[in-house]
Motif scaffolding. Structure first.
Motif, PDB file in Angstrom:
ATOM      1  N   ASP A   1       0.884  -1.266  -0.056  1.00  0.00           N
ATOM      2  CA  ASP A   1      -0.050   0.170   0.068  1.00  0.00           C
ATOM      3  C   ASP A   1       0.948   1.314  -0.072  1.00  0.00           C
ATOM      4  O   ASP A   1       0.571   2.328  -0.610  1.00  0.00           O
ATOM      5  CB  ASP A   1      -0.921  -0.018   1.359  1.00  0.00           C
ATOM      6  N   VAL A   2       1.915   1.301   0.749  1.00  0.00           N
ATOM      7  CA  VAL A   2       2.782   2.432   0.848  1.00  0.00           C
ATOM      8  C   VAL A   2       3.596   2.533  -0.450  1.00  0.00           C
ATOM      9  O   VAL A   2       4.017   3.789  -0.851  1.00  0.00           O
ATOM     10  CB  VAL A   2       3.689   2.258   2.200  1.00  0.00           C
ATOM     11  N   LEU A   3       3.869   1.543  -1.027  1.00  0.00           N
ATOM     12  CA  LEU A   3       5.331   1.667  -2.151  1.00  0.00           C
ATOM     13  C   LEU A   3       4.726   1.485  -3.583  1.00  0.00           C
ATOM     14  O   LEU A   3       5.363   2.042  -4.522  1.00  0.00           O
ATOM     15  CB  LEU A   3       6.241   0.616  -1.799  1.00  0.00           C
ATOM     16  N   HIS A   4       3.413   1.161  -3.506  1.00  0.00           N
ATOM     17  CA  HIS A   4       2.898   1.115  -5.024  1.00  0.00           C
ATOM     18  C   HIS A   4       2.802   2.397  -5.831  1.00  0.00           C
ATOM     19  O   HIS A   4       2.907   2.357  -6.934  1.00  0.00           O
ATOM     20  CB  HIS A   4       1.434   0.627  -4.974  1.00  0.00           C
ATOM     21  N   SER A   5       2.841   3.530  -5.134  1.00  0.00           N
ATOM     22  CA  SER A   5       2.648   4.660  -5.852  1.00  0.00           C
ATOM     23  C   SER A   5       4.152   5.212  -6.020  1.00  0.00           C
ATOM     24  O   SER A   5       4.426   6.427  -6.583  1.00  0.00           O
ATOM     25  CB  SER A   5       1.961   6.021  -5.100  1.00  0.00           C
ATOM     26  N   HIS A   6       5.326   4.578  -5.771  1.00  0.00           N
ATOM     27  CA  HIS A   6       6.589   5.242  -5.830  1.00  0.00           C
ATOM     28  C   HIS A   6       7.234   4.350  -6.958  1.00  0.00           C
ATOM     29  O   HIS A   6       7.692   3.286  -6.909  1.00  0.00           O
ATOM     30  CB  HIS A   6       7.486   4.810  -4.608  1.00  0.00           C
ATOM     31  N   GLU A   7       7.239   5.108  -8.224  1.00  0.00           N
ATOM     32  CA  GLU A   7       7.334   4.419  -9.353  1.00  0.00           C
ATOM     33  C   GLU A   7       9.287   4.379  -9.354  1.00  0.00           C
ATOM     34  O   GLU A   7       9.548   5.269  -8.985  1.00  0.00           O
ATOM     35  CB  GLU A   7       7.229   4.926 -10.651  1.00  0.00           C
ATOM     36  N   GLY A   8       9.635   3.218  -9.652  1.00  0.00           N
ATOM     37  CA  GLY A   8      11.026   3.053  -9.686  1.00  0.00           C
ATOM     38  C   GLY A   8      11.867   3.052  -8.501  1.00  0.00           C
ATOM     39  O   GLY A   8      13.093   2.876  -8.256  1.00  0.00           O
ATOM     40  N   LEU A   9      11.119   2.522  -7.428  1.00  0.00           N
ATOM     41  CA  LEU A   9      11.644   2.113  -5.895  1.00  0.00           C
ATOM     42  C   LEU A   9      11.356   0.739  -5.636  1.00  0.00           C
ATOM     43  O   LEU A   9      10.238   0.232  -5.904  1.00  0.00           O
ATOM     44  CB  LEU A   9      10.757   3.027  -4.898  1.00  0.00           C
ATOM     45  N   PHE A  10      12.288   0.026  -5.299  1.00  0.00           N
ATOM     46  CA  PHE A  10      12.563  -1.186  -4.931  1.00  0.00           C
ATOM     47  C   PHE A  10      13.051  -1.548  -3.675  1.00  0.00           C
ATOM     48  O   PHE A  10      13.862  -0.934  -3.021  1.00  0.00           O
ATOM     49  CB  PHE A  10      13.226  -2.078  -6.029  1.00  0.00           C
ATOM     50  N   VAL A  11      11.847  -2.407  -2.834  1.00  0.00           N
ATOM     51  CA  VAL A  11      12.254  -2.920  -1.356  1.00  0.00           C
ATOM     52  C   VAL A  11      12.488  -4.356  -1.304  1.00  0.00           C
ATOM     53  O   VAL A  11      11.795  -5.028  -1.901  1.00  0.00           O
ATOM     54  CB  VAL A  11      11.234  -2.127  -0.690  1.00  0.00           C
ATOM     55  N   SER A  12      13.558  -4.691  -0.552  1.00  0.00           N
ATOM     56  CA  SER A  12      13.680  -5.749   0.077  1.00  0.00           C
ATOM     57  C   SER A  12      13.869  -5.923   1.458  1.00  0.00           C
ATOM     58  O   SER A  12      14.698  -5.291   2.106  1.00  0.00           O
ATOM     59  CB  SER A  12      14.661  -6.894  -0.706  1.00  0.00           C
TER      60      SER A  12
ATOM     61  N   GLY B   1      18.748 -13.957   6.570  1.00  0.00           N
ATOM     62  CA  GLY B   1      19.050 -14.215   5.120  1.00  0.00           C
ATOM     63  C   GLY B   1      17.600 -14.586   4.108  1.00  0.00           C
ATOM     64  O   GLY B   1      17.609 -14.832   3.299  1.00  0.00           O
ATOM     65  N   LYS B   2      16.265 -14.449   4.920  1.00  0.00           N
ATOM     66  CA  LYS B   2      15.158 -15.087   4.368  1.00  0.00           C
ATOM     67  C   LYS B   2      14.441 -13.846   4.275  1.00  0.00           C
ATOM     68  O   LYS B   2      14.253 -13.167   5.052  1.00  0.00           O
ATOM     69  CB  LYS B   2      14.378 -15.992   5.050  1.00  0.00           C
ATOM     70  N   PRO B   3      13.814 -13.827   2.834  1.00  0.00           N
ATOM     71  CA  PRO B   3      12.885 -12.622   2.536  1.00  0.00           C
ATOM     72  C   PRO B   3      11.674 -12.521   3.164  1.00  0.00           C
ATOM     73  O   PRO B   3      11.027 -13.564   3.458  1.00  0.00           O
ATOM     74  CB  PRO B   3      12.819 -12.794   0.952  1.00  0.00           C
ATOM     75  N   LEU B   4      11.370 -11.437   4.038  1.00  0.00           N
ATOM     76  CA  LEU B   4       9.956 -11.050   4.362  1.00  0.00           C
ATOM     77  C   LEU B   4       9.177 -10.382   3.372  1.00  0.00           C
ATOM     78  O   LEU B   4       8.069 -10.588   3.481  1.00  0.00           O
ATOM     79  CB  LEU B   4      10.144 -10.312   5.895  1.00  0.00           C
ATOM     80  N   TYR B   5       9.773  -9.622   2.814  1.00  0.00           N
ATOM     81  CA  TYR B   5       9.184  -8.877   1.683  1.00  0.00           C
ATOM     82  C   TYR B   5      10.086  -8.630   0.645  1.00  0.00           C
ATOM     83  O   TYR B   5      11.129  -8.182   0.776  1.00  0.00           O
ATOM     84  CB  TYR B   5       8.575  -7.453   2.080  1.00  0.00           C
ATOM     85  N   ALA B   6       9.663  -8.735  -0.752  1.00  0.00           N
ATOM     86  CA  ALA B   6      10.544  -8.317  -1.869  1.00  0.00           C
ATOM     87  C   ALA B   6       9.535  -7.769  -3.102  1.00  0.00           C
ATOM     88  O   ALA B   6       8.515  -8.267  -3.223  1.00  0.00           O
ATOM     89  CB  ALA B   6      11.126  -9.511  -2.319  1.00  0.00           C
ATOM     90  N   THR B   7      10.034  -6.875  -3.749  1.00  0.00           N
ATOM     91  CA  THR B   7       9.388  -6.354  -4.742  1.00  0.00           C
ATOM     92  C   THR B   7       9.602  -7.271  -5.874  1.00  0.00           C
ATOM     93  O   THR B   7      10.806  -7.909  -6.218  1.00  0.00           O
ATOM     94  CB  THR B   7      10.003  -4.972  -5.353  1.00  0.00           C
ATOM     95  N   THR B   8       8.505  -7.284  -6.259  1.00  0.00           N
ATOM     96  CA  THR B   8       8.425  -8.317  -7.804  1.00  0.00           C
ATOM     97  C   THR B   8       9.216  -7.982  -8.959  1.00  0.00           C
ATOM     98  O   THR B   8       9.439  -6.816  -8.997  1.00  0.00           O
ATOM     99  CB  THR B   8       6.988  -8.723  -8.061  1.00  0.00           C
ATOM    100  N   ASP B   9       9.914  -8.895  -9.518  1.00  0.00           N
ATOM    101  CA  ASP B   9      10.580  -8.665 -10.874  1.00  0.00           C
ATOM    102  C   ASP B   9      11.984  -7.720 -10.662  1.00  0.00           C
ATOM    103  O   ASP B   9      12.006  -6.915 -11.534  1.00  0.00           O
ATOM    104  CB  ASP B   9       9.720  -8.143 -11.992  1.00  0.00           C
ATOM    105  N   PHE B  10      12.530  -7.718  -9.336  1.00  0.00           N
ATOM    106  CA  PHE B  10      13.735  -7.116  -9.252  1.00  0.00           C
ATOM    107  C   PHE B  10      14.536  -7.855  -8.275  1.00  0.00           C
ATOM    108  O   PHE B  10      14.234  -8.492  -7.447  1.00  0.00           O
ATOM    109  CB  PHE B  10      13.228  -5.716  -8.478  1.00  0.00           C
TER     110      PHE B  10
END
Length: 468
Positions: A72-83, A88-97
């Motif tokens: 919800d917070v990051l969908h409006s930030h184009e070109g921003l990628f968060v992991s 060492g295990k992902p809790l969240y990752a931007t898709t296709d990056f």
């Protein structure tokens, strides 16, 4: 052969290169400053996004809640990628990056704390940070954030093209302006050249207008004017010398030709031929003396006179000359006197010749019943020999020219019995100069004084050694 370029061309090339280097340096500085500014902006943005992600993590109750909140917070930030990773295990990752595996190391080494990397067609800038949630015993969470900086690169590429075009155009304009400035700045030099080309042997009185030239060239113009003045004086002197030489040579040659033609006009006796040959011999001797004197002066002008060095008692040489001129002095009813004594270092024959020239002139121009005095004075500064005689004064305007070749003073001092060619004083001055000395003349209250000053023994010895 090495190419020769005009001063205008050299100044234009130099000014163009200097301007180009300055503009290239300025453009490079602008590009680096803007790129650094973009890095700082990206770094601040990444830190802001990390801070936002930390707040979201702190408010999330589960991994599913975390993903929902971050989407919800990051969908409006184009070109921003968060992991977000834990252990060492992902809790969240931007898709296709895909973040680089060594992002932590890259962040530690990166300039200004923001790492940059590039894929096949994109370029990114990212940052990593470890977060420990308060009140939690679990492992710290790694937050990786990245920005697509393609728009920055597009801007920098456009800016680079603009700067390159501007630098090229500005360098070209600077070159044209430099050529114009050099051409106009060197206009006085071209004017000076035109003036110099107009100067000929018949126009040595031309001078450079120093007031019309800039200060830097006014000194050059003044120097050239001084050179032209010296050249004119020497040229006038040479012209006068040539005229006097022709006049002096013409008389004995005409005498010889006339006498020879008269002799050949009719048959004569042996005694008559003998008398004519004796008369011709006198003219030849006069010509020989004149040629020898001129050769001596020519050597003096070129520094080819190398006097030998010995200690000479001037008073002894003067007494010897008095013995030689005694008969002439008695005939003229002139008394000869000698005062003082001193020594000089020099060539004995040359010194005797100089004294003889002055003494013979003094006897010739001294009225009957008067005296000729040679006063010898020596001190620490050197030796001065004064030859004094009474007689008609010399015009002050004539004194500077007395040592010119073939020059004779006014008619009141000219004697009919003189067979000189007007070279005696010139030879005397050349002898004194060869010994490192100087000459002067004064004519006051019916008394004329010719002075020869020779340097001290030590300095004279050095001078003659150097000459030799």
């Amino acid at each position: 052969m090495k190419a020769r370029y005009s001063l205008t061309t050299r100044l234009t090339v130099f000014f163009t290169l200097a301007s180009g280097l300055v503009l290239v340096g300025l453009g490079t500085l602008v590009a680096i400053s803007i790129d650094r500014h973009f890095v700082e902006l990206d770094r601040d943005t990444l830190r802001d996004k990390i801070h936002l992600t930390r707040e979201v993590i702190g408010k999330s109750k589960s991994q599913q809640d975390l993903q929902t909140r971050l989407d919800d917070v990051l969908h409006s930030h184009e070109g921003l990628f968060v992991s977000v990773l834990r252990g060492g295990k992902p809790l969240y990752a931007t898709t296709d990056f895909q973040f680089p595996a060594d992002l932590v190391a890259l962040t530690q080494k990166a300039r200004l704390g923001a790492a940059s990397w590039q894929t096949k067609d994109r370029e990114y800038r990212g940052m990593s940070e470890s977060v420990s949630l308060p009140g939690s015993s679990e492992a710290s969470i790694q937050i990786w954030v990245a920005l697509d900086i393609a728009h920055h690169k597009h801007f920098m590429q456009g800016l680079t093209r603009v700067l390159v075009g501007y630098v090229a155009l500005a360098t070209l304009v600077a070159g044209v302006l430099g050529w114009w400035a050099a051409k106009n700045g060197l206009a006085p030099l071209r004017a000076m050249r035109s003036r110099a080309m107009a100067i000929t042997a018949q126009r040595l009185d031309e001078r450079m207008p120093t007031q019309e030239f800039p200060v830097e060239m006014a000194d050059l113009a003044t120097t050239l004017n001084e050179m032209l003045r010296r050249l004119k004086e020497e040229f006038d002197r040479l012209s006068e010398f040539s005229s006097d030489l022709a006049h002096e040579l013409r008389t004995p040659i005409n005498n010889l030709m006339t006498q020879t033609q008269v002799t050949l006009s009719q048959t004569r006796s042996s005694d008559e031929y003998r008398d004519i040959l004796a008369s011709n011999a006198e003219e030849y001797q006069r010509l020989a003396r004149m040629v020898a004197d001129m050769l001596f002066l020519a050597k003096a002008d070129h520094g080819l006179i190398l006097p030998s060095t010995e200690k000479i008692a001037v008073h002894d040489e003067t007494r010897a000359l008095y013995d030689f001129y005694e008969a002439l002095a008695e005939e003229k009813q002139v008394r000869l006197e000698l005062l003082g004594q001193a020594e000089v270092w020099g060539d004995r024959l040359m010194l005797r010749r100089a004294l003889s020239n002055l003494l013979s002139n003094a006897i010739r121009y001294t009225p009957a019943g008067e005296r000729v005095v040679i006063d010898v004075m020596g001190n620490a500064n050197g030796t001065t020999v004064n030859v004094l005689n009474a007689g008609p004064p010399i015009d002050e305007q004539m004194i500077p020219r007395l040592f010119d070749r073939f020059f004779r003073a006014d008619k009141s001092r000219k004697q009919l019995d003189s067979d000189g060619a007007g070279l005696g004083l010139s030879i005397t001055q050349a002898i004194v100069h060869a010994h490192g000395g100087s000459m002067s003349v004064s004519s006051v209250d019916g008394m004329t004084c010719f002075s020869m000053h020779f340097p001290s023994t030590r300095s004279a010895g050095k001078h003659l050694t150097t000459e030799a």
